[in-house]
Write a protein that holds these residues in place. Sequence first.
Motif, PDB file in Angstrom:
ATOM      1  N   ALA A   1       0.766  -0.639  -3.451  1.00 39.08           N
ATOM      2  CA  ALA A   1      -0.195  -1.382  -2.913  1.00 39.08           C
ATOM      3  C   ALA A   1      -1.502  -0.393  -2.568  1.00 39.08           C
ATOM      4  O   ALA A   1      -1.196   0.611  -2.677  1.00 39.08           O
ATOM      5  N   LYS A   2      -2.538  -0.130  -2.904  1.00 45.36           N
ATOM      6  CA  LYS A   2      -3.409   0.195  -2.297  1.00 45.36           C
ATOM      7  C   LYS A   2      -4.762  -0.545  -1.756  1.00 45.36           C
ATOM      8  O   LYS A   2      -4.138  -1.982  -1.342  1.00 45.36           O
ATOM      9  N   TYR A   3      -5.607   0.023  -0.853  1.00 43.41           N
ATOM     10  CA  TYR A   3      -6.884  -0.718   0.280  1.00 43.41           C
ATOM     11  C   TYR A   3      -7.783  -0.883  -0.436  1.00 43.41           C
ATOM     12  O   TYR A   3      -8.076  -0.024  -1.722  1.00 43.41           O
TER      13      TYR A   3
ATOM     14  N   ALA B   1      -4.724   6.299  -3.158  1.00 41.74           N
ATOM     15  CA  ALA B   1      -4.729   5.019  -2.190  1.00 41.74           C
ATOM     16  C   ALA B   1      -6.179   5.859  -1.937  1.00 41.74           C
ATOM     17  O   ALA B   1      -7.172   6.052  -0.655  1.00 41.74           O
TER      18      ALA B   1
ATOM     19  N   ASP C   1      -9.943   6.588  -0.834  1.00 43.36           N
ATOM     20  CA  ASP C   1     -10.952   6.599  -0.857  1.00 43.36           C
ATOM     21  C   ASP C   1     -12.252   6.481  -2.343  1.00 43.36           C
ATOM     22  O   ASP C   1     -12.226   7.655  -2.218  1.00 43.36           O
TER      23      ASP C   1
ATOM     24  N   GLY D   1      -9.236  -8.112   0.056  1.00 45.26           N
ATOM     25  CA  GLY D   1      -7.362  -8.095   1.036  1.00 45.26           C
ATOM     26  C   GLY D   1      -6.729  -7.392   0.455  1.00 45.26           C
ATOM     27  O   GLY D   1      -5.896  -6.570   1.941  1.00 45.26           O
ATOM     28  N   LYS D   2      -5.910  -7.378  -0.734  1.00 41.70           N
ATOM     29  CA  LYS D   2      -4.772  -7.224  -1.116  1.00 41.70           C
ATOM     30  C   LYS D   2      -5.370  -6.664  -2.240  1.00 41.70           C
ATOM     31  O   LYS D   2      -5.553  -7.180  -3.533  1.00 41.70           O
ATOM     32  N   VAL D   3      -5.163  -5.340  -2.839  1.00 46.99           N
ATOM     33  CA  VAL D   3      -5.182  -4.371  -4.016  1.00 46.99           C
ATOM     34  C   VAL D   3      -3.970  -4.478  -4.964  1.00 46.99           C
ATOM     35  O   VAL D   3      -3.483  -3.367  -4.321  1.00 46.99           O
ATOM     36  N   ILE D   4      -3.111  -4.495  -5.031  1.00 50.61           N
ATOM     37  CA  ILE D   4      -1.904  -4.441  -5.258  1.00 50.61           C
ATOM     38  C   ILE D   4      -1.505  -4.240  -7.424  1.00 50.61           C
ATOM     39  O   ILE D   4      -2.238  -5.025  -8.061  1.00 50.61           O
TER      40      ILE D   4
ATOM     41  N   ASP E   1     -10.485  -0.254   0.320  1.00 45.84           N
ATOM     42  CA  ASP E   1     -12.009   1.011   0.766  1.00 45.84           C
ATOM     43  C   ASP E   1     -11.088   2.044  -0.799  1.00 45.84           C
ATOM     44  O   ASP E   1     -12.265   3.276  -0.566  1.00 45.84           O
TER      45      ASP E   1
END
Lengths: 284, 284
Positions: free
Chosen positions: B100-102, B173, B175, B72-75, B104
């Motif tokens: 932050a990123k996601y 970020a 993908d 859910g979170k990639v901090i 993906d």
Amino acid sequence: MKLATLRTAGGRTTAALATGNDSYLALPASDVGALLAQPAWRSMVEEAAASKEQTVIDAAAAELAPLLPRAGKVICCGLNYGDHIQEMGRDLPEYPTLFAKYADTLVGANDAVEVHGSGRVDWEAELAVVVGSELFRADEDLAREAIAGYTVVNDVSMRDWQNRTLQWFQGKAWDGTTPVGPVMVTADEAGEHFDVRGYVNGELVQQGNTSTLVFGPAHLLSYISQFTTLRPGDLVLTGTPGGVGMGMTPPRFLKDGDVLTTEIDGIGRLENQFRIHAPVAVPA
Amino acid sequence: MKLATLRTAGGRTTAALATGNDSYLALPASDVGALLAQPAWRSMVEEAAASKEQTVIDAAAAELAPLLPRAGKVICCGLNYGDHIQEMGRDLPEYPTLFAKYADTLVGANDAVEVHGSGRVDWEAELAVVVGSELFRADEDLAREAIAGYTVVNDVSMRDWQNRTLQWFQGKAWDGTTPVGPVMVTADEAGEHFDVRGYVNGELVQQGNTSTLVFGPAHLLSYISQFTTLRPGDLVLTGTPGGVGMGMTPPRFLKDGDVLTTEIDGIGRLENQFRIHAPVAVPA
């Protein structure tokens, strides 16, 4: 059409269609994001509107949940209005300034906002774009077609935390502090440009028109899609016009009990009361 | 214990336990994040290990998926090793720099990485912390208890995009460009400090020990939890030591076909070949 996410019994939510007669029609999806994830969402809405077994919810009794409570991506553009850029003392940009937050930041259009640990809570009234179909490395035309609609957001920012380091994330990603809603207006019914206004306790503090955006909605979606996939229900915030509290002389921030109103003609109004709790001891 | 997420037939994945005998044992969860979301995940793993109906997967045949494909979170914390901070020409920080990123962005430990549209692809070998239980406004002791384990990440960065604006997000970020894995080592079996190394085509380019982190794992989790909820399967990257390509004289970046290796003793090694495609015309 205007779509909302409403709270229902037992902590659940439902997507709903605003009928224009002070009522909503419940739709067969838990929220607007879940609705948009159905490729045939438009005909689902039309079927629900034509059905004889409608669940009608009186607008006065309806409680607005965050429009997109489970948005996979909430990507924000900063410094996108000429006047706001000058207010912050910066030059007009060649590229959009982008940062991310998570869906946990979102709150409903009339929810109270609780803040623990910041003494510099500032406002940023914004037009937000709701993504309607998957986009990856898309050009601007494809990106324009992928816009499901528009909504109102206030990218409330904790300036003390935002300015602790070079990266804004820690001042922007506070759970339950970003009001969104009240509805998404579908792109086919929305105008091309929007008047965006912010008020504190009824006093107009921000005003801008999206015709002055450096990077418009389709450009932003195309640009972001060059590196990351956008999907139905994702939210892209287009930046805020001049008039934020930290740009005032002296700077001005929200106080406990203040009501922040965020308004875009043709979409709707957010009205959120702030509960600013005494800062707590946090790791430094 | 060491846990992995493996690809199985039909584009699916399964969480798996590394047995130490060149094999994995399939676990009843689709990935390590889904496993950690079960409060009783430890006993689930123990039961699977004791069961007589085991699904054993030969390590040689196993294909590693991203460890936490739906995090859910990639901090991420930047500027967290003293030597890297000096390399980038900055002062030691009072607060962690966070962005932050996601999910993906994540790719498996041995996946090829495809890059379209950047000519300055740089490496950042990092220790990452896997969150094991929900944290909100937690102190450092509670945060330490919430660490499920540790894994290896390379926070691959597109420096051209990262440096277009003040905010790093658009360079971070992309993908499918952040290798993660090969396993999560549970906190009870991991040492306190880790040697982190990065190699390009077998040549050592980065080296550091997490004992020199300005902000350690528990501090980072506690700090982040002051404003946003961390949940099982979320990932917190602790920053990279000196030796990134943009810090070299002259700067050095990944070329098409280069193999990036990221290694932490006691956890494992990522080995990813890069496919750097000619930059495409992107909106400017």
